[in-house]
Design a protein around this motif. Structure first.
Motif, PDB file in Angstrom:
ATOM      1  N   UNK A 134       0.818  -1.223   0.000  1.00  0.00           N
ATOM      2  CA  UNK A 134       0.000   0.000   0.000  1.00  0.00           C
ATOM      3  C   UNK A 134       0.844   1.263   0.000  1.00  0.00           C
ATOM      4  N   UNK A 135       2.012   1.223   0.657  1.00  0.00           N
ATOM      5  CA  UNK A 135       2.905   2.383   0.644  1.00  0.00           C
ATOM      6  C   UNK A 135       3.363   2.677  -0.781  1.00  0.00           C
ATOM      7  N   UNK A 136       3.745   1.636  -1.506  1.00  0.00           N
ATOM      8  CA  UNK A 136       4.192   1.815  -2.892  1.00  0.00           C
ATOM      9  C   UNK A 136       3.068   2.361  -3.758  1.00  0.00           C
ATOM     10  N   UNK A 137       1.864   1.822  -3.621  1.00  0.00           N
ATOM     11  CA  UNK A 137       0.734   2.245  -4.452  1.00  0.00           C
ATOM     12  C   UNK A 137       0.391   3.714  -4.200  1.00  0.00           C
ATOM     13  N   UNK A 138       0.234   4.077  -2.927  1.00  0.00           N
ATOM     14  CA  UNK A 138      -0.156   5.463  -2.637  1.00  0.00           C
ATOM     15  C   UNK A 138       0.989   6.421  -2.918  1.00  0.00           C
ATOM     16  N   UNK A 139       2.233   5.966  -2.770  1.00  0.00           N
ATOM     17  CA  UNK A 139       3.367   6.822  -3.106  1.00  0.00           C
ATOM     18  C   UNK A 139       3.397   7.144  -4.591  1.00  0.00           C
ATOM     19  N   UNK A 140       3.132   6.141  -5.425  1.00  0.00           N
ATOM     20  CA  UNK A 140       3.088   6.366  -6.871  1.00  0.00           C
ATOM     21  C   UNK A 140       1.942   7.310  -7.224  1.00  0.00           C
ATOM     22  N   UNK A 141       0.776   7.128  -6.584  1.00  0.00           N
ATOM     23  CA  UNK A 141      -0.360   8.017  -6.845  1.00  0.00           C
ATOM     24  C   UNK A 141       0.009   9.465  -6.530  1.00  0.00           C
ATOM     25  N   UNK A 142       0.586   9.680  -5.342  1.00  0.00           N
ATOM     26  CA  UNK A 142       0.965  11.042  -4.954  1.00  0.00           C
ATOM     27  C   UNK A 142       2.037  11.608  -5.873  1.00  0.00           C
ATOM     28  N   UNK A 143       2.966  10.751  -6.325  1.00  0.00           N
ATOM     29  CA  UNK A 143       4.030  11.220  -7.218  1.00  0.00           C
ATOM     30  C   UNK A 143       3.463  11.611  -8.580  1.00  0.00           C
TER      31      UNK A 143
END
Length: 271
Positions: free
Chosen positions: A189-198
């Motif tokens: 989930x950290x990777x997914x939301x980090x990509x979304x925010x990026x």
């Protein structure tokens, strides 16, 4: 005495909307669920293991705190949605980690999961209410920095694994793992939301004049929720290490992901 004077003496009485009430009641049930058994048998408590105790490696404690936050504090739609999704996500990860070990779940984990899902539904419905329509503005550079930290932390840095359970010795740490290992999973989930925010940060920096206002607000709402999800997910691991004492030192992954989530969330504010 007229009506205006009555209001002035008694103060304004805020009656929450149906969707806001759903979020608050869901938060109450989330908090209560962690006082019930999440695992049957074990060293934490008698006769069963309470969700807020040590053996949920920070997940139950995080769900407890998020539930109280949803119950007691009126937050923006993005923060509410992110908190509810974060609590639901870490509960699902907990169940996924425990399932291969053939451990019997208590009723509390299912109550907490259902309440978290109800809070997500309430938060999504809040997004369509006119009085909760977000009016946000962002700082793209800090947003990109926080998102990059979260992405890097998810797969490149060490996360401690608390996924193993023995009926004789309880939970034990198998050594450092990255967040995407099968016995950790919190990095996903950290990777997914980090990509979304990026992605949101890059779009804001490259095409700000061309973004319609409604789309702009939706992007900021998604990025704000993503930051809160990172805080809840990484925060559950930091709670496990600092409050519940799973290890004497911080693993770098959860700590850096937590910092990244905080930066993302603080870079988006109400205009």
């Amino acid at each position: 005495m007229n009506d205006e004077e009555d209001v002035g003496m008694l103060g304004s009485l805020e009656i929450p909307s149906t969707n806001r009430l759903l979020v608050r009641l869901s938060g109450l049930v989330m908090a209560i669920s962690t006082l019930f058994s999440w695992l049957v048998g074990g060293p934490d408590s008698f006769p069963n293991i309470a969700g807020v105790g040590q053996s949920t490696f920070g997940v139950g404690l995080a769900v407890f705190l998020v539930g109280l936050l949803l119950l007691l504090k009126r937050m923006s739609v993005g923060v509410t949605l992110g908190a509810a999704l974060g609590a639901l996500g870490i509960t699902l990860i907990f169940v996924s980690l425990m399932r291969p070990n053939d451990i019997e779940f208590g009723v509390g984990v299912w109550i907490g999961m259902g309440a978290s899902a109800a809070a997500v539904v309430g938060a999504l419905l809040l997004a369509f209410e006119s009085d909760d329509d977000p009016n946000l503005e962002a700082q793209p550079m800090p947003l990109a920095l926080g998102a990059a930290l979260a992405v890097v932390a998810s797969f490149w840095l060490d996360w401690s694994s608390f996924a193993y359970f023995s009926p004789h010795i309880g939970f034990y740490d198998s050594g450092p793992r990255n967040g995407l290992e099968d016995d950790v999973l919190f990095g996903f989930p950290i990777l997914i939301v980090g990509v979304i925010a990026l992605v949101v940060a890059v779009e804001l920096m490259t095409n700000p004049p061309q973004i319609p206002e409604r789309r702009h607000q939706i992007l900021l709402l998604a990025a704000q929720a993503a930051g809160v999800i990172a805080i809840v997910t990484a925060g559950s691991n930091v709670l496990a290490m600092s409050v519940l004492g799973y290890t004497g030192v911080f693993s770098t992954g959860p700590l850096v992901a937590l910092v990244g989530g905080v930066i993302v969330t603080r870079s988006i504010k109400e205009a």
